[in-house]
Design an enzyme around this catalytic site. Structure first.
Site, mmCIF file in Angstrom:
data_model
loop_
_atom_site.group_PDB
_atom_site.id
_atom_site.type_symbol
_atom_site.label_atom_id
_atom_site.label_comp_id
_atom_site.label_asym_id
_atom_site.label_seq_id
_atom_site.Cartn_x
_atom_site.Cartn_y
_atom_site.Cartn_z
ATOM 1 N N TYR A 71 14.964 14.367 64.868
ATOM 2 C CA TYR A 71 14.903 13.543 63.661
ATOM 3 C C TYR A 71 14.811 12.060 63.973
ATOM 4 C CZ TYR A 71 16.953 17.955 62.213
ATOM 5 O OH TYR A 71 17.219 19.280 62.042
ATOM 6 N N TYR A 95 22.363 24.228 55.111
ATOM 7 C CA TYR A 95 21.441 23.973 56.226
ATOM 8 C C TYR A 95 21.247 25.279 56.993
ATOM 9 C CZ TYR A 95 19.252 22.438 60.475
ATOM 10 O OH TYR A 95 18.368 22.316 61.514
ATOM 11 N N ASP A 127 25.075 32.967 57.196
ATOM 12 C CA ASP A 127 24.643 32.171 58.341
ATOM 13 C C ASP A 127 25.886 31.550 58.974
ATOM 14 O OD1 ASP A 127 23.775 30.260 60.099
ATOM 15 O OD2 ASP A 127 22.255 29.393 58.773
ATOM 16 N N LYS A 181 24.527 28.809 68.235
ATOM 17 C CA LYS A 181 25.310 27.665 68.691
ATOM 18 C C LYS A 181 26.391 27.993 69.729
ATOM 19 C CE LYS A 181 24.040 24.147 65.489
ATOM 20 N NZ LYS A 181 23.525 24.306 64.137
HETATM 21 C C1 LIG Z 1 22.200 24.650 63.703
HETATM 22 C C2 LIG Z 1 22.091 25.628 62.611
HETATM 23 C C3 LIG Z 1 20.946 26.437 62.461
HETATM 24 C C4 LIG Z 1 19.737 26.303 63.344
HETATM 25 O O1 LIG Z 1 20.011 26.596 64.674
HETATM 26 P P1 LIG Z 1 19.021 26.057 65.834
HETATM 27 O O2 LIG Z 1 19.554 26.690 67.070
HETATM 28 O O3 LIG Z 1 19.153 24.557 65.810
HETATM 29 O O4 LIG Z 1 17.661 26.502 65.482
HETATM 30 C C5 LIG Z 1 20.939 27.347 61.425
HETATM 31 N N1 LIG Z 1 21.996 27.482 60.593
HETATM 32 C C6 LIG Z 1 23.101 26.730 60.704
HETATM 33 C C7 LIG Z 1 24.244 26.949 59.761
HETATM 34 C C8 LIG Z 1 23.198 25.768 61.707
HETATM 35 O O5 LIG Z 1 24.294 24.998 61.792
#
Ligand SMILES: *Cc1c(COP(=O)(O)O)cnc(C)c1O
Length: 434
Positions: free
Chosen positions: A25, A153, A254, A283
């Site tokens: 970004y 997100y 997620d 992550k």
């Molecule tokens: C960081 C994140 C993603 C995307 O993961 P990347 O490994 O950066 O593609 C998706 N969902 C959530 C909740 C996140 O924090």
């Protein structure tokens, strides 16, 4: 001119970086400052100029055990020597099986089928595709839309973007290309606060009106991360689960940011005792060593997809279940389970609450909130990233704010004195904003 040869080497590196490398970004004409990193160990990031920073970010939720943990480094080296990679089409290996076993055991009961992918965004793409194929398999031809809540997100690939908050996700840039899905307002009842039953009205109405075209609802359970760093009421997620069941809409949680203890539970959906149909992890999965993500589903979802035309799930990344990443992830999970993480995270929560408390009395601060190993100071106005970041670096800490949010989520192994230093730096730097 600098005389230290190492520093002049770094000047050259950072000059190339500025001219040729995209950072997240940022601009190629007017890039934000970049600090060169020589190495990192534990909770310390060592900069090119020799300064050491206490890490307040865990490299975006991922480095839960600190940097260069000898157990993770050892697992990586050991695995590299025997099997770094092999295609997953038609071949299997121990690191994938061992990680799969751990994930099936660790995640809420019912999530028994594991799809390994390369990054969080891909895990979200895979989850959304599973939901589409699931309804396709059942002959629900019209169910191909998604619903979500604002301030979310879910990643930066196209379908993941389409369910990110439309404003912070800058949907206007991609209009015409980005699918348009259904958004309801984010829940306002906060994690520790009273529950307001009216919260459900917008979602109840949306599902009543559109369920015939909806295949899944996707959200971040309890903690909304990069879309606003908000913690919402566990009751909301329970009601979401009930509505999804009622209207035959799959629930995708997620947990890419929240998984592996960050919110005080192993998975944030446990705050609500809700089990999703599909779960995304990423992550912290490898303790921040390598990129790896996973999409888990129920038996029912996996079997339904597989029982109908074309009889397969249509996804297969080149680096699917990379042995290095899988091996390190298993080691990271073992470390986590041995670490007494529940207590570590509870201690961090308590220290953050106390340490960030002085921010509450600052005029420029709108809200201070903590949950698990996450501390957030929300300001009234957006901060200047470059100047604020320099102030943090000058105080020996690494904190990267965005928008109106200054937040910390350190590695779980951070010592009390370092956490104290981190909090004091946040209070001082926020106090300097006007
Ligand atoms: C960081 C994140 C993603 C995307 O993961 P990347 O490994 O950066 O593609 C998706 N969902 C959530 C909740 C996140 O924090």
């Amino acid at each position: 001119m600098t005389t230290d040869p190492k520093l002049s080497e770094w000047e050259e590196l950072l000059d190339f970086d500025r001219r040729h490398l995209w950072h997240p970004y940022t601009s190629m004409i007017n890039p934000l400052p970049v600090y060169g990193v020589e190495s990192a160990e534990g909770v310390r990031i060592r900069l090119a100029d020799g300064r050491e920073l206490i890490d307040g970010m865990a490299s975006w939720w991922s480095v839960i055990h600190g940097y260069s943990h000898p157990r993770l480094v050892g697992a990586l080296q050991d695995q590299a020597a025997s099997l770094s990679h092999v295609m997953f089409g038609g071949l299997g290996h121990k690191p994938a099986v061992e990680l799969g076993r751990r994930l099936v055991d660790l995640t809420p009961a019912g999530l028994d089928k594991v799809f390994f992918c390369d990054s969080g965004s891909v895990a979200v793409e895979v989850a959304m595709k599973m939901a589409l194929q699931y309804h396709h398999a059942r002959g629900n031809k019209d169910k191909h839309q998604f619903a979500t809540i604002r301030s979310g997100y879910h990643g930066d690939t196209f379908h993941a973007m389409s369910v990110c908050d439309p404003v912070t996700g800058m949907h206007h840039l991609f209009s015409g290309v980005l699918p348009r899905y259904h958004f309801v307002p984010r829940p306002e009842s906060s994690f520790g606060g009273p529950w307001d039953g009216d919260e459900m009205q917008p979602l109840r109405k949306l599902l009543a009106d559109t369920h015939r075209s909806l295949c899944a609802l996707i959200l971040e359970p309890i903690v909304q991360g990069a879309g606003g760093m908000r913690f919402y009421h566990p009751r909301y997620l329970q009601e979401v689960r009930d509505l999804c069941d009622h209207y035959d809409v799959l629930l995708i949680c997620d947990e890419i940011a929240t998984g592996f203890g960050r919110s005080g539970k192993m998975f944030a959906s446990e705050h609500s005792q809700v089990v999703p149909d599909i779960l995304c992890l990423g992550k912290a999965l490898t303790g921040g060593m390598l990129s790896l993500a996973a999409t888990l589903s129920t038996d029912e979802v996996a079997r339904t997809i597989s029982a109908a035309e074309p009889g397969v799930f249509m996804h297969g990344p080149t680096f699917m279940a990379n042995p290095l990443a899988c091996r390190v992830a298993s080691e990271s999970i073992d470390l986590l389970l041995e670490s007494g993480w529940r207590q570590l995270v509870a201690n961090i929560e308590q220290c953050l609450e106390q340490g960030l408390q002085p921010c509450c009395s600052l005029d420029q601060v709108a809200d201070v909130r903590c949950l698990g190993a996450i501390g957030v100071v929300e300001l009234h106005k957006p901060v200047s990233l470059a100047s604020m970041q320099k102030r943090f670096v000058d105080r020996g800490v690494w904190v990267r704010p965005f928008g109106t949010l200054v937040y910390v989520m350190p590695p779980y192994c951070i010592a009390a004195a370092d956490l104290d230093h981190l909090c004091r730096a946040v209070v001082e730097v926020v106090a300097l904003e006007n």
